[in-house]
Scaffold this active site. Structure first.
Site, PDB file in Angstrom:
ATOM      1  CB  SER A   1     -53.657 -17.608  11.251  1.00 36.90           C
ATOM      2  OG  SER A   1     -55.021 -17.865  11.488  1.00 36.90           O
TER       3      SER A   1
ATOM      4  CE1 TYR B   1     -55.566 -12.537  11.950  1.00 40.01           C
ATOM      5  CE2 TYR B   1     -57.149 -14.090  12.882  1.00 40.01           C
ATOM      6  CZ  TYR B   1     -55.985 -13.840  12.172  1.00 40.01           C
ATOM      7  OH  TYR B   1     -55.250 -14.894  11.684  1.00 40.01           O
ATOM      8  CB  SER B   2     -62.939 -11.771  10.633  1.00 32.70           C
ATOM      9  OG  SER B   2     -63.952 -12.687  10.270  1.00 32.70           O
ATOM     10  CG  ASN B   3     -60.205 -17.583  10.725  1.00 34.38           C
ATOM     11  OD1 ASN B   3     -59.127 -17.003  10.739  1.00 34.38           O
ATOM     12  ND2 ASN B   3     -60.484 -18.592  11.537  1.00 34.38           N
TER      13      ASN B   3
ATOM     14  N   GLY C   1     -50.112 -18.638  14.177  1.00 36.20           N
ATOM     15  CA  GLY C   1     -51.172 -19.546  13.775  1.00 36.20           C
ATOM     16  C   GLY C   1     -51.539 -20.489  14.898  1.00 36.20           C
TER      17      GLY C   1
END
Length: 374
Positions: free
Chosen positions: A87, A182-184, A326
Site C-alpha cells: 500500500s 481504509y479501503s483499497n 504496505g
C-alpha cells in the site's frame, strides 16, 4: 491466503517447504546503531525470515539487516534489492492524481459521478456526494473490501473495473466525509480516473508521471500478469512459525492486479526513502498541492493522522514523520520521513495472516528516526 489453506499447504507439501533458522545480524557501516538493531531483531522475531532498515539524516544513510533475504542462505537484505511495497503504492497514485489536479483536469472537491459516470452507483452509493478528496483520504464511506476477489479473468488477472465492482458490493459504512474507512476500493476508483484522464493504463501513467521523473530506477508498477519481482530481489515468503523453527513457502511470484492501483508497486528501501524525501521536501508537487496532501483527518489511532494517500505519525522524540505502510503476500513494509530529511524504510519478507507485527515495525522506524536526530 487463509490460515486453514496455509495449514493444508504445509501439511501436504512439507517436502517442498523451506526450513530456516535465524541468522546473525548484519550492519553497515561500521558505526553501531544498537537501539535500532535491537528493534529490528524484535521485528524479525515476529515477522519474516529477514528484516532490513535503511535510514539516516539529511546527509548520510545507513543500513541494518537481520536474518536473511533468502532462506537457507546467509543473505542480508540490501537497500537496493526489490520487493513488493504493497500500500505504499497509494502515495504514488495520490501524487499522480494531484499532478492531474495541478494540470486542471479536475479538482479535489469535484464529485466522482461527473468524472466517472455510472461507476460509483447502486447499493446506497451517491456519486454526486463522493469527491476525489474523499477517495484519496478514505472518507468516501466505502468500507474495507474483502478477499478473495471472485472476478478473475481466464488468465488469473483482474481489471480495475472488476475490482471496483467487487468493492462496491459492500454497502456504505458511512456518509461521504463523515468517517475514515481504509479501503483499497477507493484507490481502484482513482486508478480508473487516472486512466480516463490520461488515456494510459494506470501502471503506465504512474510510471511516466511519477516514478520516471524522480529517477527511481529500481521502482516499477507492474502490469496485470507481470508476476515476478525482478532481481536483485528480497524473496518473499508465506508460512508459519512452530516453536523456534520457521516453515516458509516461497511467495515472491504473485499476481499484481489483485491489488493494482492500491498495492502493486515494486521498489527498494533506497528508492522509497528517496521518493518520500522528495515528496515531503517539496520537490514533487507545488506548495499548494503539498499542503492539500498534508491536510489530515484522524483515523482513530492515537498519534496517527491520514492525509491524501499518506500517513503522519507522532514520534517519541517529538515532531511527526510522513509515509505509508504496505502488506501483500510475501512482504510487510513501511517508510517514514521527516521535514528535516531524516528517513527510514523497513521491509520484512513475510506477511503472516495473523499477528501482524505493526507495533514492532513502528518501533524500528521511530527508533531509527529518533536516533538520526541531530
Amino acid at each position: 491466503m487463509k490460515l486453514q489453506t496455509l495449514r493444508l499447504s504445509l501439511a501436504l507439501g512439507l517436502a517442498s517447504a523451506l526450513l530456516a533458522f535465524p541468522t546473525a545480524a548484519h550492519a553497515q557501516p561500521a558505526e553501531d546503531h544498537a537501539p535500532t538493531l535491537a528493534a529490528l531483531k524484535a521485528l524479525q522475531a515476529n515477522a519474516g525470515p529477514g528484516a532490513g532498515v535503511h535510514a539516516g539524516d539529511g546527509s548520510t544513510s545507513w543500513t541494518l539487516s537481520t536474518g536473511t533475504g533468502t532462506v537457507n542462505q546467509n543473505r542480508p537484505i540490501q537497500p537496493d534489492e526489490r520487493f513488493r511495497a504493497g500500500s505504499q503504492t497509494k502515495t504514488f497514485v495520490a501524487v499522480a492524481v494531484l499532478k492531474l489536479v495541478e494540470q486542471g483536469a479536475f479538482s479535489l472537491d469535484e464529485p466522482i459521478g461527473g468524472l466517472l459516470p455510472g461507476v460509483v452507483t447502486g447499493n446506497g452509493y451517491d456519486d454526486t456526494a463522493i469527491t476525489v478528496r474523499h477517495l484519496l483520504q478514505h472518507t468516501s464511506g466505502i468500507p474495507t473490501n474483502g478477499l478473495p476477489l471472485p472476478q478473475a479473468g481466464p488468465d488469473g488477472t483482474y481489471t480495475l473495473a472488476a475490482l471496483v465492482k467487487d468493492g462496491l458490493r459492500f454497502a456504505p459504512a458511512a456518509a461521504p466525509g463523515a468517517a475514515f474507512h481504509y479501503s483499497n476500493t477507493n484507490y481502484e476508483i482513482l486508478g480508473l480516473l487516472i486512466e480516463k484522464v490520461t488515456g494510459l493504463p494506470v501502471y503506465e501513467a504512474v510510471t511516466t508521471g511519477v516514478i520516471g521523473p524522480l529517477g527511481l530506477t529500481r521502482t516499477s508498477f507492474p502490469a496485470a500478469g507481470d508476476r515476478a519481482v525482478p532481481e536483485p530481489a528480497v524473496h518473499g515468503y508465506r508460512g508459519a512459525r512452530i516453536g523456534g523453527f520457521y516453515f516458509w513457502l516461497d511467495g515472491t511470484v504473485y499476481e499484481p492486479s489483485n491489488f493494482y492501483a492500491s498495492g502493486a508497486v515494486i521498489s527498494t528501501l533506497k528508492d522509497l526513502t528517496a521518493f518520500y524525501r522528495a515528496l515531503i521536501g517539496g520537490e514533487v508537487l507545488t506548495p499548494a498541492s503539498l499542503a492539500e496532501l498534508e491536510r489530515t483527518v484522524q483515523p482513530g489511532a492515537p498519534g496517527v493522522e491520514y492525509g491524501l494517500g499518506i500517513t503522519a505519525y507522532a514520534l517519541s522524540c517529538g515532531g511527526k514523520a510522513w509515509g505509508h505502510n504496505g502488506a501483500v503476500p510475501g512482504y510487510f513494509t513501511q517508510t517514514l520521513v521527516t521535514k528535516d530529511g531524516r528517513h527510514a524504510s523497513v521491509v520484512t519478507n513475510a506477511h503472516l495472516v495473523t499477528n501482524v507485527p505493526s507495533a514492532q515495525m513502528m518501533k524500528v522506524l521511530d527508533t531509527a528516526l529518533c536516533e538520526s536526530r541531530g
